[in-house]
Design an enzyme around this catalytic site. Structure first.
Site, mmCIF file in Angstrom:
data_model
loop_
_atom_site.group_PDB
_atom_site.id
_atom_site.type_symbol
_atom_site.label_atom_id
_atom_site.label_comp_id
_atom_site.label_asym_id
_atom_site.label_seq_id
_atom_site.Cartn_x
_atom_site.Cartn_y
_atom_site.Cartn_z
ATOM 1 N N ASN A 283 -5.038 12.002 11.186
ATOM 2 C CA ASN A 283 -4.552 12.314 12.531
ATOM 3 C C ASN A 283 -5.545 13.271 13.167
ATOM 4 O O ASN A 283 -5.764 14.369 12.658
ATOM 5 C CB ASN A 283 -3.149 12.930 12.451
ATOM 6 C CG ASN A 283 -2.156 11.932 11.891
ATOM 7 O OD1 ASN A 283 -1.953 10.873 12.455
ATOM 8 N ND2 ASN A 283 -1.562 12.256 10.761
ATOM 9 N N HIS B 244 0.835 -1.206 0.000
ATOM 10 C CA HIS B 244 0.000 0.000 0.000
ATOM 11 C C HIS B 244 0.864 1.248 0.000
ATOM 12 O O HIS B 244 2.036 1.207 0.330
ATOM 13 C CB HIS B 244 -0.966 0.018 1.196
ATOM 14 C CG HIS B 244 -0.291 0.088 2.539
ATOM 15 N ND1 HIS B 244 -0.112 -1.014 3.343
ATOM 16 C CD2 HIS B 244 0.228 1.128 3.236
ATOM 17 C CE1 HIS B 244 0.484 -0.664 4.458
ATOM 18 N NE2 HIS B 244 0.709 0.643 4.423
ATOM 19 N N HIS C 269 4.392 6.774 3.167
ATOM 20 C CA HIS C 269 5.359 5.717 2.887
ATOM 21 C C HIS C 269 4.810 4.720 1.873
ATOM 22 O O HIS C 269 3.612 4.679 1.637
ATOM 23 C CB HIS C 269 5.733 4.968 4.168
ATOM 24 C CG HIS C 269 4.568 4.274 4.824
ATOM 25 N ND1 HIS C 269 3.792 4.876 5.793
ATOM 26 C CD2 HIS C 269 4.031 3.038 4.639
ATOM 27 C CE1 HIS C 269 2.840 4.033 6.181
ATOM 28 N NE2 HIS C 269 2.965 2.905 5.489
ATOM 29 N N GLU D 298 7.888 1.093 4.452
ATOM 30 C CA GLU D 298 7.467 0.222 5.554
ATOM 31 C C GLU D 298 7.602 -1.222 5.118
ATOM 32 O O GLU D 298 7.100 -1.603 4.057
ATOM 33 C CB GLU D 298 6.019 0.512 5.947
ATOM 34 C CG GLU D 298 5.525 -0.382 7.077
ATOM 35 C CD GLU D 298 4.061 -0.153 7.411
ATOM 36 O OE1 GLU D 298 3.326 0.399 6.562
ATOM 37 O OE2 GLU D 298 3.659 -0.539 8.506
ATOM 38 N N ARG E 252 -1.727 11.132 4.149
ATOM 39 C CA ARG E 252 -2.446 11.746 5.260
ATOM 40 C C ARG E 252 -3.582 12.601 4.701
ATOM 41 O O ARG E 252 -3.403 13.285 3.690
ATOM 42 C CB ARG E 252 -1.491 12.582 6.093
ATOM 43 C CG ARG E 252 -0.506 11.734 6.858
ATOM 44 C CD ARG E 252 0.422 12.575 7.722
ATOM 45 N NE ARG E 252 1.232 11.707 8.540
ATOM 46 C CZ ARG E 252 2.381 11.165 8.151
ATOM 47 N NH1 ARG E 252 2.854 11.428 6.935
ATOM 48 N NH2 ARG E 252 3.068 10.376 8.952
ATOM 49 N N GLU F 64 -3.619 3.496 1.755
ATOM 50 C CA GLU F 64 -3.932 3.659 3.181
ATOM 51 C C GLU F 64 -4.149 5.139 3.433
ATOM 52 O O GLU F 64 -3.236 5.949 3.250
ATOM 53 C CB GLU F 64 -2.772 3.149 4.038
ATOM 54 C CG GLU F 64 -2.934 3.437 5.517
ATOM 55 C CD GLU F 64 -1.694 3.080 6.319
ATOM 56 O OE1 GLU F 64 -1.568 3.615 7.435
ATOM 57 O OE2 GLU F 64 -0.851 2.286 5.851
#
Length: 129
Positions: free
Chosen positions: A62, A7, A77, A125, A11, A58
């Site tokens: 936040n 993925h 990432h 990641e 944000r 993804e």
């Protein structure tokens, strides 16, 4: 099983608007969504197919963020599934790859992960499969 792209994380300021955009406007499916109250964030995964055999996006919200993200800080990432995360990290470290987050369980529960950096500092990641 060979390594593969899992993925890409970005944000978002408004999770509902983002899910609507990717699902309604781009035709993706909402695959899963989960709140992490102890970390004050929500994750949602969207894509065109099941995560077992398709790369997905993804979306990360936040909770306390008030200011919009700059495009440069919105990218999070890339993720790659690996069969032996500890062995992979050892091999990468021996090659001089920077590993800012060594392999281990996620702080808020979930997968065993690590973060490495490419030569330009982009985060990758690694996720234990």
């Amino acid at each position: 099983m060979a390594n593969r792209l899992l993925h890409t994380m970005i944000r978002v300021m408004d999770m509902d608007k983002s899910i609507d955009f990717y699902t309604r406007h781009l035709g993706m499916k909402l695959l899963r969504r989960k709140d992490y109250p102890s970390g004050e964030f929500t994750l949602a995964f969207v894509g065109y197919g099941d995560e077992d055999d398709h790369a997905v996006i993804e979306l990360t919200h936040n909770w306390g963020r008030k200011e919009p993200y700059e495009i440069g800080t919105a990218f999070g990432h890339l993720a790659i599934g690996v069969e032996d995360i500890y062995g992979t990290c050892d091999k990468l470290a021996k090659e001089g790859v920077k590993i800012p987050r060594p392999a281990g369980p996620m702080a808020h529960g979930g997968s065993v992960i690590a973060f490495v950096e490419d030569p330009d500092g982009y985060k990758i990641e690694l996720v234990q499969k």
